[in-house]
Design an enzyme around this catalytic site. Sequence first.
Site, PDB file in Angstrom:
ATOM      1  N   LYS A 242      -9.366  31.556  -9.125  1.00 49.76           N
ATOM      2  CA  LYS A 242      -8.494  30.402  -8.951  1.00 49.76           C
ATOM      3  C   LYS A 242      -7.870  30.426  -7.551  1.00 49.76           C
ATOM      4  O   LYS A 242      -7.416  31.479  -7.091  1.00 49.76           O
ATOM      5  CB  LYS A 242      -7.407  30.479 -10.040  1.00 49.76           C
ATOM      6  CG  LYS A 242      -6.562  29.244 -10.252  1.00 49.76           C
ATOM      7  CD  LYS A 242      -5.674  29.487 -11.467  1.00 49.76           C
ATOM      8  CE  LYS A 242      -4.839  28.260 -11.826  1.00 49.76           C
ATOM      9  NZ  LYS A 242      -4.054  28.490 -13.062  1.00 49.76           N
TER      10      LYS A 242
ATOM     11  N   SER B 147      -4.500  25.182 -16.368  1.00 49.07           N
ATOM     12  CA  SER B 147      -4.740  24.760 -14.998  1.00 49.07           C
ATOM     13  C   SER B 147      -5.846  25.530 -14.287  1.00 49.07           C
ATOM     14  O   SER B 147      -6.206  25.206 -13.155  1.00 49.07           O
ATOM     15  CB  SER B 147      -3.449  24.903 -14.186  1.00 49.07           C
ATOM     16  OG  SER B 147      -3.033  26.267 -14.144  1.00 49.07           O
TER      17      SER B 147
ATOM     18  N   SER C 246      -2.943  28.353 -19.501  1.00 42.67           N
ATOM     19  CA  SER C 246      -3.861  27.990 -18.423  1.00 42.67           C
ATOM     20  C   SER C 246      -5.039  28.929 -18.237  1.00 42.67           C
ATOM     21  O   SER C 246      -5.938  28.633 -17.456  1.00 42.67           O
ATOM     22  CB  SER C 246      -3.096  27.868 -17.101  1.00 42.67           C
ATOM     23  OG  SER C 246      -2.231  26.759 -17.140  1.00 42.67           O
TER      24      SER C 246
END
Length: 477
Positions: free
Chosen positions: A87, A162, A186
């Site tokens: 990420k 996310s 997430s």
Amino acid sequence: MKDHAKLGSDPADWSIVDTVDAVCAGHASAQEVTQAVLDRIARRQPVLNCFIRIDAERALETAAGLDCARATGAVPGPLHGAVLAHKDMYYRAGLVSTCGSEIRRDFVAQTTATVLQKLDIAGAVDVGTLNMSEFASGPTGHNLHYGDCHNPWNPDHITGGSSTGSGSAVGGRLVAGSLGSDTGGSVRLPAGICGAYGIKPTQGRVSRHGVMGLSFSLDNVGPIARTARDCARLLSVISGPDPLDTTALPVPVDDYEADLDAGVAGLRIAVPKTYYFDDMSPEISNFLDSALAVFTSLGAKIVHVDLPHHDIIGALGNAVGSSEQCTLHDFWHQTCPEKYAPLIRARMQAGFGVTAVEYLKALHLRSSIARAVSDAAFGDADVMFLPVLRFPVPTLAETNVGDGAGLHEILGSINHCTRPINYLGFPALTVPCGFSASGLPVAFQLAGPAFSERLLFRFAGAFEAAHGLPDRVPDLP
């Protein structure tokens, strides 16, 4: 170790553990594996949009160094040759970390995240940075600045967020594993929605040094991978105390792979009677019933439990998370609010309305509520069984509400089953269990008391062995 010939001809299909075994045994080089992964990324990135940056040259240099080290007799690490991507909020000194935002489009990190350093030492190859919801704020996968990330099983559907790129890249077989972050689900949402394993560890299990913050009381670093063993190995590598992060607790790190084959006979699973299973889609309910039946067939016992405080945990968690997010974003919110996507700006508004009394009350109640829930859930059981989503995976169009009236209802429905666990601080592991009629993955969560990650992986390993890994692969180029 599996025989190389039985792994399949494309190294991009190999699991982390199989890759490490094959490279260490000399059946393939780290450079061959890395090139295969880069070739697959080149084909699938235009469909999925899961990468923000691809570091091909750097990855191949790392792989060449690993091959050289092996040739000279160096002891390989537990991730030797495994190709990962993370990420885009894990800082690496000298490289840009956008955090999925316009505000940090050109932000160059001055430090390297502790977890990235641990992965490097373990022999992993970092191939790039992955798409994400802007500033890790959003459970769907929409991103106005870098484009929406797409589900590898059907690009019209959400990835969950996310950690959107992490779920898509692992579920889409672009990389074997990834680090996401989990403040309200997430890691677990994109893992479950994209057909992978993902764990939110116990609060304080993993260092957050060098990682963009969203909520300093609720944030967790966690891995996503294709198999239970891969996920366990990643967590074993990144866990532990860190002198650069005082919130990383000095608790000994278990061998999370040790009990994967131990079975679950005689162990107990708590199933909550309310809240998590409210308004459940019949289709998803059938999958969860089937998963529990697998555990029962393996000798586990099901215990139905009443959980206290779930009528207020959501509001308390929102008070903590939203106010801490606003604290971190106050300067930018005042100086360049137009650089936020409308969705993100609208979500932050609630945090600016939380009073100091409300925030401190939510923090004050946290430990006593966590104890009460822990006693109710784990007093007569070892782990707790929960949904990930209560309905089939929705489309990007259905959840693209911007800052409209349906914003909080839609977002709240997606993280309904994941967000309470962050406030409670428990570890929770997402386990894939099938595909809906629309061809999208279905998954469940296993939650446990603090520092019970090894036990969670034991249950996941037993289920995986009995149920098997997915018998299909994404229909991608």
